[in-house]
Write a protein that holds these residues in place. Structure first.
Motif, PDB file in Angstrom:
ATOM      1  N   ALA A 135     -16.692  -2.643 -32.572  1.00  0.00           N
ATOM      2  CA  ALA A 135     -16.999  -2.277 -31.198  1.00  0.00           C
ATOM      3  C   ALA A 135     -15.795  -2.479 -30.286  1.00  0.00           C
ATOM      4  CB  ALA A 135     -18.187  -3.092 -30.694  1.00  0.00           C
ATOM      5  N   LEU A 136     -15.509  -1.470 -29.456  1.00  0.00           N
ATOM      6  CA  LEU A 136     -14.462  -1.563 -28.450  1.00  0.00           C
ATOM      7  C   LEU A 136     -15.033  -1.811 -27.064  1.00  0.00           C
ATOM      8  CD1 LEU A 136     -12.174   1.458 -29.472  1.00  0.00           C
ATOM      9  CD2 LEU A 136     -11.972  -0.928 -30.168  1.00  0.00           C
ATOM     10  N   GLY A 137     -16.358  -1.714 -26.935  1.00  0.00           N
ATOM     11  CA  GLY A 137     -16.999  -1.912 -25.642  1.00  0.00           C
ATOM     12  C   GLY A 137     -17.308  -0.608 -24.941  1.00  0.00           C
ATOM     13  N   ASN A 138     -18.358  -0.628 -24.119  1.00  0.00           N
ATOM     14  CA  ASN A 138     -18.722   0.511 -23.281  1.00  0.00           C
ATOM     15  C   ASN A 138     -18.929   1.787 -24.095  1.00  0.00           C
ATOM     16  OD1 ASN A 138     -19.439   1.650 -20.871  1.00  0.00           O
ATOM     17  ND2 ASN A 138     -17.354   1.981 -20.138  1.00  0.00           N
ATOM     18  N   GLY A 139     -19.584   1.641 -25.274  1.00  0.00           N
ATOM     19  CA  GLY A 139     -19.950   2.810 -26.065  1.00  0.00           C
ATOM     20  C   GLY A 139     -18.861   3.388 -26.932  1.00  0.00           C
ATOM     21  N   ARG A 140     -17.808   2.610 -27.223  1.00  0.00           N
ATOM     22  CA  ARG A 140     -16.737   3.067 -28.121  1.00  0.00           C
ATOM     23  C   ARG A 140     -16.693   2.175 -29.358  1.00  0.00           C
ATOM     24  NH1 ARG A 140     -13.506   3.272 -23.514  1.00  0.00           N
ATOM     25  NH2 ARG A 140     -14.195   1.123 -23.235  1.00  0.00           N
ATOM     26  N   PHE A 141     -16.488   2.802 -30.515  1.00  0.00           N
ATOM     27  CA  PHE A 141     -16.488   2.095 -31.794  1.00  0.00           C
ATOM     28  C   PHE A 141     -15.449   2.727 -32.709  1.00  0.00           C
ATOM     29  CE2 PHE A 141     -20.635   2.382 -29.864  1.00  0.00           C
ATOM     30  CZ  PHE A 141     -21.065   1.066 -29.806  1.00  0.00           C
ATOM     31  N   LEU A 142     -14.807   1.915 -33.549  1.00  0.00           N
ATOM     32  CA  LEU A 142     -13.813   2.404 -34.507  1.00  0.00           C
ATOM     33  C   LEU A 142     -14.307   2.211 -35.934  1.00  0.00           C
ATOM     34  CD1 LEU A 142     -10.329   1.116 -33.252  1.00  0.00           C
ATOM     35  CD2 LEU A 142     -11.228   3.445 -33.128  1.00  0.00           C
ATOM     36  N   PHE A 143     -13.991   3.198 -36.800  1.00  0.00           N
ATOM     37  CA  PHE A 143     -14.155   3.011 -38.231  1.00  0.00           C
ATOM     38  C   PHE A 143     -12.991   3.670 -38.943  1.00  0.00           C
ATOM     39  CE2 PHE A 143     -16.374   7.039 -37.494  1.00  0.00           C
ATOM     40  CZ  PHE A 143     -16.041   7.825 -38.599  1.00  0.00           C
ATOM     41  N   THR A 144     -12.723   3.230 -40.177  1.00  0.00           N
ATOM     42  CA  THR A 144     -11.571   3.715 -40.945  1.00  0.00           C
ATOM     43  C   THR A 144     -12.049   4.581 -42.099  1.00  0.00           C
ATOM     44  OG1 THR A 144     -10.292   1.749 -40.382  1.00  0.00           O
ATOM     45  CG2 THR A 144      -9.549   3.028 -42.284  1.00  0.00           C
ATOM     46  N   LEU A 145     -11.532   5.802 -42.140  1.00  0.00           N
ATOM     47  CA  LEU A 145     -11.878   6.784 -43.161  1.00  0.00           C
ATOM     48  C   LEU A 145     -10.670   6.994 -44.071  1.00  0.00           C
ATOM     49  CD1 LEU A 145     -13.747   9.097 -44.266  1.00  0.00           C
ATOM     50  CD2 LEU A 145     -12.707  10.575 -42.540  1.00  0.00           C
ATOM     51  N   VAL A 146     -10.821   6.704 -45.362  1.00  0.00           N
ATOM     52  CA  VAL A 146      -9.731   6.882 -46.329  1.00  0.00           C
ATOM     53  C   VAL A 146      -9.974   8.166 -47.109  1.00  0.00           C
ATOM     54  CG1 VAL A 146      -8.536   5.920 -48.330  1.00  0.00           C
ATOM     55  CG2 VAL A 146      -9.368   4.402 -46.514  1.00  0.00           C
ATOM     56  N   ASP A 147      -8.971   9.051 -47.100  1.00  0.00           N
ATOM     57  CA  ASP A 147      -9.082  10.350 -47.760  1.00  0.00           C
ATOM     58  C   ASP A 147      -7.791  10.611 -48.532  1.00  0.00           C
ATOM     59  OD1 ASP A 147      -9.674  12.927 -48.558  1.00  0.00           O
ATOM     60  OD2 ASP A 147      -9.354  13.827 -46.593  1.00  0.00           O
ATOM     61  N   GLY A 148      -7.757  10.196 -49.812  1.00  0.00           N
ATOM     62  CA  GLY A 148      -6.553  10.387 -50.626  1.00  0.00           C
ATOM     63  C   GLY A 148      -5.364   9.704 -49.978  1.00  0.00           C
ATOM     64  N   PRO A 149      -4.290  10.453 -49.683  1.00  0.00           N
ATOM     65  CA  PRO A 149      -3.097   9.836 -49.108  1.00  0.00           C
ATOM     66  C   PRO A 149      -3.241   9.475 -47.638  1.00  0.00           C
ATOM     67  CG  PRO A 149      -2.797  12.207 -49.310  1.00  0.00           C
ATOM     68  CD  PRO A 149      -4.109  11.890 -49.969  1.00  0.00           C
ATOM     69  N   TRP A 150      -4.347   9.895 -47.022  1.00  0.00           N
ATOM     70  CA  TRP A 150      -4.503   9.691 -45.580  1.00  0.00           C
ATOM     71  C   TRP A 150      -5.477   8.567 -45.274  1.00  0.00           C
ATOM     72  CZ3 TRP A 150      -5.505  15.496 -44.066  1.00  0.00           C
ATOM     73  CH2 TRP A 150      -4.313  16.201 -44.191  1.00  0.00           C
ATOM     74  N   THR A 151      -5.165   7.795 -44.251  1.00  0.00           N
ATOM     75  CA  THR A 151      -6.088   6.820 -43.689  1.00  0.00           C
ATOM     76  C   THR A 151      -6.280   7.159 -42.214  1.00  0.00           C
ATOM     77  OG1 THR A 151      -5.404   5.079 -45.216  1.00  0.00           O
ATOM     78  CG2 THR A 151      -6.505   4.384 -43.206  1.00  0.00           C
ATOM     79  N   LYS A 152      -7.511   7.469 -41.836  1.00  0.00           N
ATOM     80  CA  LYS A 152      -7.826   7.898 -40.478  1.00  0.00           C
ATOM     81  C   LYS A 152      -8.656   6.836 -39.775  1.00  0.00           C
ATOM     82  CE  LYS A 152      -6.148  12.140 -40.883  1.00  0.00           C
ATOM     83  NZ  LYS A 152      -5.016  12.605 -40.057  1.00  0.00           N
ATOM     84  N   ARG A 153      -8.234   6.448 -38.576  1.00  0.00           N
ATOM     85  CA  ARG A 153      -8.999   5.514 -37.755  1.00  0.00           C
ATOM     86  C   ARG A 153      -9.709   6.321 -36.674  1.00  0.00           C
ATOM     87  NH1 ARG A 153      -3.369   2.643 -37.815  1.00  0.00           N
ATOM     88  NH2 ARG A 153      -3.007   4.881 -37.957  1.00  0.00           N
ATOM     89  N   VAL A 154     -11.017   6.465 -36.847  1.00  0.00           N
ATOM     90  CA  VAL A 154     -11.812   7.380 -36.035  1.00  0.00           C
ATOM     91  C   VAL A 154     -12.535   6.605 -34.936  1.00  0.00           C
ATOM     92  CG1 VAL A 154     -13.623   9.136 -36.075  1.00  0.00           C
ATOM     93  CG2 VAL A 154     -12.154   8.817 -38.088  1.00  0.00           C
TER      94      VAL A 154
END
Length: 502
Positions: free
Chosen positions: A457-476
């Motif tokens: 949780a980042l607060g005020n309705g914002r949240f982060l999760f990490t998506l790993v896709d092969g060579p890529w790591t995405k922080r959504v």
């Protein structure tokens, strides 16, 4: 040339980088040149882990986004068919507002706010390996009704403008692949521009990425488009760039037009031109661009005033071509390299509202998933010195303030908090994608590719999760728009919406 250049120092610098690519690993080449030809080529590593043949200046790779300036040269060569001030909808009438109202120039100079197609697909749960074709991708873009931001107000990297302008030119019978083959041959370069990853390319070496333990062969399914389709060797890229520096047919006047200042809507000048970005070194300005495909990295840096340059090509994911080219140019010119800064306090920060967050770790600042090194600037300020990802920030008490992408932001430190149970449920997009949130985790995918990713949780309705896709790591970032509506946000795609299932 009025100033002394030190090719010996530049070669020694390049050789140090090339020697860091060992004989049993993927490698690359660093090439120095001036308007009269190639001055040196240093290479290391191998072009194939199957044959262990050494990487050379003649090894063929995917240039990726180094392609962009070449495509813009094609656009300029056909101003009778398409103009920089034309709205995209003039040539692609199926586009909806506001995408249709973005001009060709803004689509190419990274100020158009066009969401990046590949990152949109990631936010819909499609892997880097999922095959997509040009027609359905254009249909997908024609269904979109949101930009990342109002055109002309920010700078943020996106490949979509190039895809759309290429489609517009193809409807007029102009094809990029024909152009690079023909014009490349005039410079002595052997170039190609396949738009599908699996198209055979003569001499193309494999690309590799490191999974933490082993080198893996790279692959990608996205229809590539003229945003990054060119292939060739380091030697061929150098010959092409020597032609540009020479300013003679077929390149007369082209480099100046590509690198001309591009203003934002309020008149501020962007450092990103038409497929070229400005780089500052000491008191001097250079132009260049980088490229990144899974398993391939490239970069070039030019000094138009003194007609010198460097090319970096590599078949390994971890190569920092910008660093190699900039340090080689510093060695050549005697200019001082910028000093990385750790003036910002480590931590994660977020704006009062909206999806905009940053993470500071030493001299690396991550903004909406995009990592940038920041350097010392005037006073307490730090700067990314990047025309394609501009940042100028400083501490203000506990907050970080300044500009990111030329947009004013104030970031507050994130306070640790829980993910509310009210976020749980099934969320659907109009494109048929879906994910679940349960027990503070995002659940995405089916069967053996069903992933559970913890939310922070980042607060005020914002949240982060990490998506790993092969060579890529995405922080959504999940940004809750209302009780039953949210958007998923990455640096290059900030408009993919989901609604809670009834």
């Amino acid at each position: 040339m009025s100033e002394t250049v030190n090719w010996k120092a530049a070669r020694e610098c390049a050789a140090q980088f090339a020697q860091s690519w060992s004989k049993g690993e993927p490698g690359g080449a660093v090439i120095g040149f001036d308007e009269n030809g190639i001055r040196f080529a240093e290479a290391g590593g191998v072009e194939s882990l199957s044959t262990l043949a050494p990487f050379t200046a003649a090894s063929v790779i995917r240039y990726a986004s180094v392609t962009k300036h070449a495509f813009c040269a094609l656009v300029l060569a056909h101003s009778d068919k398409i103009g920089l001030d034309d709205p995209l909808g003039k040539h692609l009438p199926e586009l909806q507002a506001p995408l249709r109202d973005v001009t060709v120039g803004r689509a190419l100079d990274m100020s158009g706010g066009l969401p990046d197609t590949r990152e949109c697909l990631s936010l819909l749960g499609l892997s880097v390996y999922t095959e997509t074709k040009a027609g359905p991708l254009l249909d997908f873009l024609a269904r979109q009704t949101r930009l990342n931001y109002e055109a002309g107000t920010e700078i943020s990297y996106s490949n979509t403008g190039y895809r759309l302008v290429e489609a517009a030119l193809e409807r007029r019978g102009v094809f990029f692949r024909d152009y690079v083959r023909e014009v490349g041959a005039q410079t002595g370069a052997v170039l190609d521009a396949p738009d599908v990853w699996n198209d055979p390319v003569i001499g193309l070496v494999p690309g590799y990425w490191l999974d933490g333990e082993r080198w893996q062969l790279s692959a990608a399914g996205l229809h590539i488009s003229a945003s990054g389709s060119m292939t060739g060797s380091g030697e061929s890229l150098a010959k092409w760039l020597i032609g540009l520096l020479g300013d003679k047919e077929p390149f007369e006047g082209i480099l100046q037009q590509l690198s001309a200042a591009r203003p934002l809507a309020d008149g501020r000048i962007s450092g990103y031109g038409l497929g070229l970005r400005e780089s500052l070194l000491g008191n001097r300005s250079f132009i260049g661009h980088g490229g990144s495909h899974p398993g391939y990295k490239s970069y070039f840096l030019l000094d138009p005033a003194h007609k010198t340059g460097f090319v970096v090509v590599s078949n390994r994911e971890d190569t920092n071509g910008y660093k190699i080219a900039l340090e080689s140019m510093a060695a050549l010119t005697g200019e001082t390299l910028p000093r990385p800064s750790q003036a910002l306090r480590d931590g994660t920060y977020v704006t009062e509202s909206g999806p905009w967050w940053i993470k500071v770790a030493g001299s690396t600042v991550t903004y909406l998933d995009a990592d940038e090194t920041v350097y010392e600037d005037e006073g307490a300020w730090v700067s990314s010195r990047s025309a394609s990802s501009p940042m100028r920030l400083k501490m203000d008490g506990e907050d970080i303030v300044g500009e990111v992408g030329h947009a004013q932001r104030r970031f507050h430190p994130v306070r640790e908090q829980e993910v509310p149970a009210s976020l749980s449920g099934v969320w659907n997009s109009s494109e048929g994608a879906r994910f679940e949130i349960e027990n503070g985790r995002v659940v995405m995918g089916i069967g053996p590719v069903r992933h559970r990713m913890p939310l922070h949780a980042l607060g005020n309705g914002r949240f982060l999760f990490t998506l790993v896709d092969g060579p890529w790591t995405k922080r959504v970032c999940i940004n809750l728009l209302s009780t039953d509506r949210l958007e998923l946000v990455l640096a290059r795609a900030r408009m993919i919406e989901y609604r809670r299932a009834g």
